[in-house]
Design a protein around this motif. Sequence first.
Motif, mmCIF file in Angstrom:
data_model
loop_
_atom_site.group_PDB
_atom_site.id
_atom_site.type_symbol
_atom_site.label_atom_id
_atom_site.label_comp_id
_atom_site.label_asym_id
_atom_site.label_seq_id
_atom_site.Cartn_x
_atom_site.Cartn_y
_atom_site.Cartn_z
ATOM 1 N N VAL A 16 0.859 -1.186 0.000
ATOM 2 C CA VAL A 16 0.000 0.000 0.000
ATOM 3 C C VAL A 16 0.896 1.238 0.000
ATOM 4 N N PRO A 17 0.800 2.110 -0.997
ATOM 5 C CA PRO A 17 1.712 3.260 -1.092
ATOM 6 C C PRO A 17 1.754 4.116 0.166
ATOM 7 N N GLU A 18 0.606 4.298 0.830
ATOM 8 C CA GLU A 18 0.581 5.114 2.041
ATOM 9 C C GLU A 18 1.334 4.453 3.198
ATOM 10 N N VAL A 19 1.599 3.165 3.074
ATOM 11 C CA VAL A 19 2.359 2.432 4.094
ATOM 12 C C VAL A 19 3.805 2.239 3.649
ATOM 13 N N GLY A 20 3.983 1.652 2.475
ATOM 14 C CA GLY A 20 5.319 1.286 2.016
ATOM 15 C C GLY A 20 6.113 2.410 1.391
ATOM 16 N N ARG A 21 5.438 3.515 1.030
ATOM 17 C CA ARG A 21 6.117 4.637 0.365
ATOM 18 C C ARG A 21 6.873 4.131 -0.867
ATOM 19 N N GLU A 22 8.155 4.470 -0.972
ATOM 20 C CA GLU A 22 8.909 4.086 -2.171
ATOM 21 C C GLU A 22 9.110 2.573 -2.268
ATOM 22 N N GLU A 23 9.073 1.875 -1.121
ATOM 23 C CA GLU A 23 9.229 0.415 -1.143
ATOM 24 C C GLU A 23 8.056 -0.257 -1.855
ATOM 25 N N ALA A 24 6.900 0.393 -1.839
ATOM 26 C CA ALA A 24 5.717 -0.187 -2.480
ATOM 27 C C ALA A 24 5.929 -0.391 -3.969
ATOM 28 N N ALA A 64 -14.435 -19.473 12.045
ATOM 29 C CA ALA A 64 -15.161 -18.337 12.611
ATOM 30 C C ALA A 64 -15.647 -17.398 11.512
ATOM 31 N N ILE A 65 -16.888 -16.926 11.670
ATOM 32 C CA ILE A 65 -17.466 -15.932 10.767
ATOM 33 C C ILE A 65 -17.762 -14.677 11.574
ATOM 34 N N ASN A 66 -17.317 -13.549 11.078
ATOM 35 C CA ASN A 66 -17.508 -12.266 11.751
ATOM 36 C C ASN A 66 -18.944 -11.791 11.532
ATOM 37 N N ARG A 67 -19.732 -11.715 12.617
ATOM 38 C CA ARG A 67 -21.140 -11.350 12.498
ATOM 39 C C ARG A 67 -21.455 -9.988 13.115
ATOM 40 N N VAL A 68 -20.445 -9.121 13.250
ATOM 41 C CA VAL A 68 -20.723 -7.780 13.760
ATOM 42 C C VAL A 68 -21.631 -7.049 12.776
ATOM 43 N N ALA A 69 -22.308 -6.026 13.272
ATOM 44 C CA ALA A 69 -23.304 -5.332 12.447
ATOM 45 C C ALA A 69 -22.684 -4.719 11.197
ATOM 46 N N ALA A 70 -21.521 -4.087 11.351
ATOM 47 C CA ALA A 70 -20.836 -3.469 10.212
ATOM 48 C C ALA A 70 -19.357 -3.816 10.284
ATOM 49 N N LEU A 71 -18.784 -4.159 9.155
ATOM 50 C CA LEU A 71 -17.373 -4.531 9.096
ATOM 51 C C LEU A 71 -16.529 -3.274 8.916
ATOM 52 N N LYS A 72 -15.656 -3.011 9.886
ATOM 53 C CA LYS A 72 -14.836 -1.798 9.840
ATOM 54 C C LYS A 72 -13.379 -2.142 10.111
ATOM 55 N N GLY A 73 -12.486 -1.381 9.480
ATOM 56 C CA GLY A 73 -11.066 -1.595 9.704
ATOM 57 C C GLY A 73 -10.261 -0.440 9.157
ATOM 58 N N ASP A 74 -8.966 -0.471 9.420
ATOM 59 C CA ASP A 74 -8.070 0.574 8.922
ATOM 60 C C ASP A 74 -6.659 0.011 8.868
ATOM 61 N N LEU A 75 -5.734 0.859 8.485
ATOM 62 C CA LEU A 75 -4.329 0.464 8.438
ATOM 63 C C LEU A 75 -3.509 1.305 9.410
ATOM 64 N N ALA A 76 -4.148 1.703 10.518
ATOM 65 C CA ALA A 76 -3.478 2.557 11.501
ATOM 66 C C ALA A 76 -2.253 1.888 12.101
ATOM 67 N N SER A 77 -2.312 0.585 12.328
ATOM 68 C CA SER A 77 -1.170 -0.106 12.942
ATOM 69 C C SER A 77 0.031 -0.160 12.006
ATOM 70 N N PHE A 78 -0.172 0.226 10.744
ATOM 71 C CA PHE A 78 0.930 0.274 9.780
ATOM 72 C C PHE A 78 1.249 1.717 9.376
ATOM 73 N N GLY A 79 0.781 2.657 10.201
ATOM 74 C CA GLY A 79 1.120 4.055 9.976
ATOM 75 C C GLY A 79 0.262 4.773 8.963
ATOM 76 N N ALA A 80 -0.883 4.196 8.621
ATOM 77 C CA ALA A 80 -1.764 4.834 7.631
ATOM 78 C C ALA A 80 -3.189 4.851 8.168
ATOM 79 N N GLY A 81 -3.367 5.503 9.312
ATOM 80 C CA GLY A 81 -4.675 5.543 9.956
ATOM 81 C C GLY A 81 -5.732 6.245 9.140
ATOM 82 N N GLY A 82 -5.311 7.031 8.171
ATOM 83 C CA GLY A 82 -6.278 7.722 7.331
ATOM 84 C C GLY A 82 -7.009 6.803 6.377
ATOM 85 N N LEU A 83 -6.507 5.597 6.195
ATOM 86 C CA LEU A 83 -7.166 4.635 5.306
ATOM 87 C C LEU A 83 -8.193 3.849 6.108
ATOM 88 N N GLN A 84 -9.451 4.201 5.938
ATOM 89 C CA GLN A 84 -10.555 3.591 6.673
ATOM 90 C C GLN A 84 -11.403 2.747 5.722
#
Length: 466
Positions: A16-24, A64-84
Motif C-alpha cells: 500500500v503506497p501510504e504504508v510502504g512509500r517508495e518500497e511499495a 469463525a465468521i464475523n457477524r458484527v453489524a458493520a465490518l470496519k477496519g483501517d491500516l493505523a497499525s501500519f502508519g496509515a490511519g487515514g485509510l478507513q
Amino acid sequence: MSVVYCGICPHPPIAVPEVGREEAEKVAATQRAIIELGRRIKRSGAETVVIISPHAPVFRDVIAINRVAALKGDLASFGAGGLQFNLNNDQLLAGSINRQAAAIGVDVVDLHEDMEKRYDLNLRLDHGVTVPLYFLQKGGVELPFVHVAMAFAPLEKLYLFGIAVRRAAESLGRKVALVASGDLSHGLTKDAPGGYLPRGKEFDEQLVRLLSVPDIEGVLKMEQTLVQLAGECGYRSIVMMLGALDGYDVKSEILSYEGPFGVGYMVASLEPRGENKSQSVLARLEDEQKKRIARRRAAESFLVKVARETLERHVKGEPPVDVSCMPEEYKKRAGVFVSIKKRGSLRGCIGTIEPTRPSIAEEVVANAISAGTNDPRFQPVRQEELADLEYSVDVLQPTELVSGFNELNPEKYGVIVRSGRRSGLLLPNLEGVDTVEEQVSIARQKAGIGPNEPVQLERFEVIRYK
C-alpha cells in the motif's frame, strides 16, 4: 451458477503506497494484479464477496465468521490511519453459510460484538482483508462482504467449508465471489521476515504450478511437511476457497508472482466455467474415506468393535451388545476412555478414570454411549453419521504421583491434574499436543483450574485399541 468467481491474493501492507512509500514500488506487479482481480470480480456480476483471512480470530477446529453489524477496519497499525474501510456485512449469507456447514459436519462459530470483551477478540477487519480491499476497491469492488477466518481444522473440513459457501449462495439465489487472502513462503531469502527456509521456494513453485493447471486435488494432497516448513500463511485459506469450485470446470490464471522482500506474493484468478461432476475432488475423497474406514473396521479390535456396535445399536434403538462371552483379559476392571472421530475431527470422548462397571468390556459399553450422546461439546450422534465414525478405546493403567514436569511425557503418559475436588485428564499421544506444558495446560482448562493454582500431578499409561 452461484459461485461466479474465485481469487487468491496476498496481503503485504508494504504494497500500500501510504504504508510502504517508495518500497511499495517493488511490488508493482502485485498491485496491478489485485486491481485486475477487482475488475474481474466486478465483471463476474458477484453480489457479495466472501473473503477468507488467516489473520482474523483463528481457532484450531472451528471456522469463525464475523457477524458484527458493520465490518470496519483501517491500516493505523501500519502508519496509515487515514485509510478507513467500512463494509456492509451480508448477514443473510453468513447465517446461511453457518447452517449449510453444520449440515455437512463442518464446525462454524459466529462471532458477535459481545464476544470481543468476553473473549478478548478483535473483530475489526484485519490486514488480511484491508490490504487486498485497498486494491480491490480500485478495481471497482463496492459490495457487501462476509469476513471468514481460516482454521486449523483437517483439510477435508476446510474444503467442505467452501462447498457450504456454494450451497448457501445457491439457497439464497445469491451470486458470490470468494477471495482467499494469504502470502506464500515467508522465508525465500536470508533477509526474509522468517529467515531463510530451505524448502520455501519449493513450496511456492509447487503451489503456483498446481494452481495454474488447476490441479485442485494436487493442492489438497501437497506434502504437509513441505507446507509446514515453508512458513506460509495462505495455504489453508486457499483450500477453503477451492471447495467452492468442487465439481466445476475451472479456468485459472496466475496474474502475478513475486517475492522482492523474501515473501512469496501470488495473485491468481479462478473462474468456474460450468458443472463437471468428474472434477469433483470431494467424491474421490469420500470414496477414499469409505475404503479406509472399511479397512479399519475389518481389522478392528474386540473392544473397538464393542464400542462401535454399542453406539450403532443405541442410536438405531436396537437391543444392546451382549458382552457376556468376552475374552478373559477384558473381564478385569479398569478405567476406560472411548474416543470417536468423524473425518479426522473429534466427535466425542468420554471416559472414567476409575472403573465403575464389573469389567472392562462393560465399561466400554457405557462409555461408548456417553461419548456418542452425552459429550457436552457436541450434539448427539445421528444415525446418518454412523458410517463415517472411527473409534478408539484407551484402557487406563494405574496412575502414579509425579513431582514435576520432568517426569511427564505427552507421547507416553497421560496426565491428571487435581486441585481439591476438581480434576482434569488428558490422554497421551494426542495430535497437536506436543509438549508437557500444552498437555498440563489443557488438563487444567478441562478441570477449570487456573494457570497459577497449585495442583497435584499424576501420570498414567494406556493400552490403546483401534
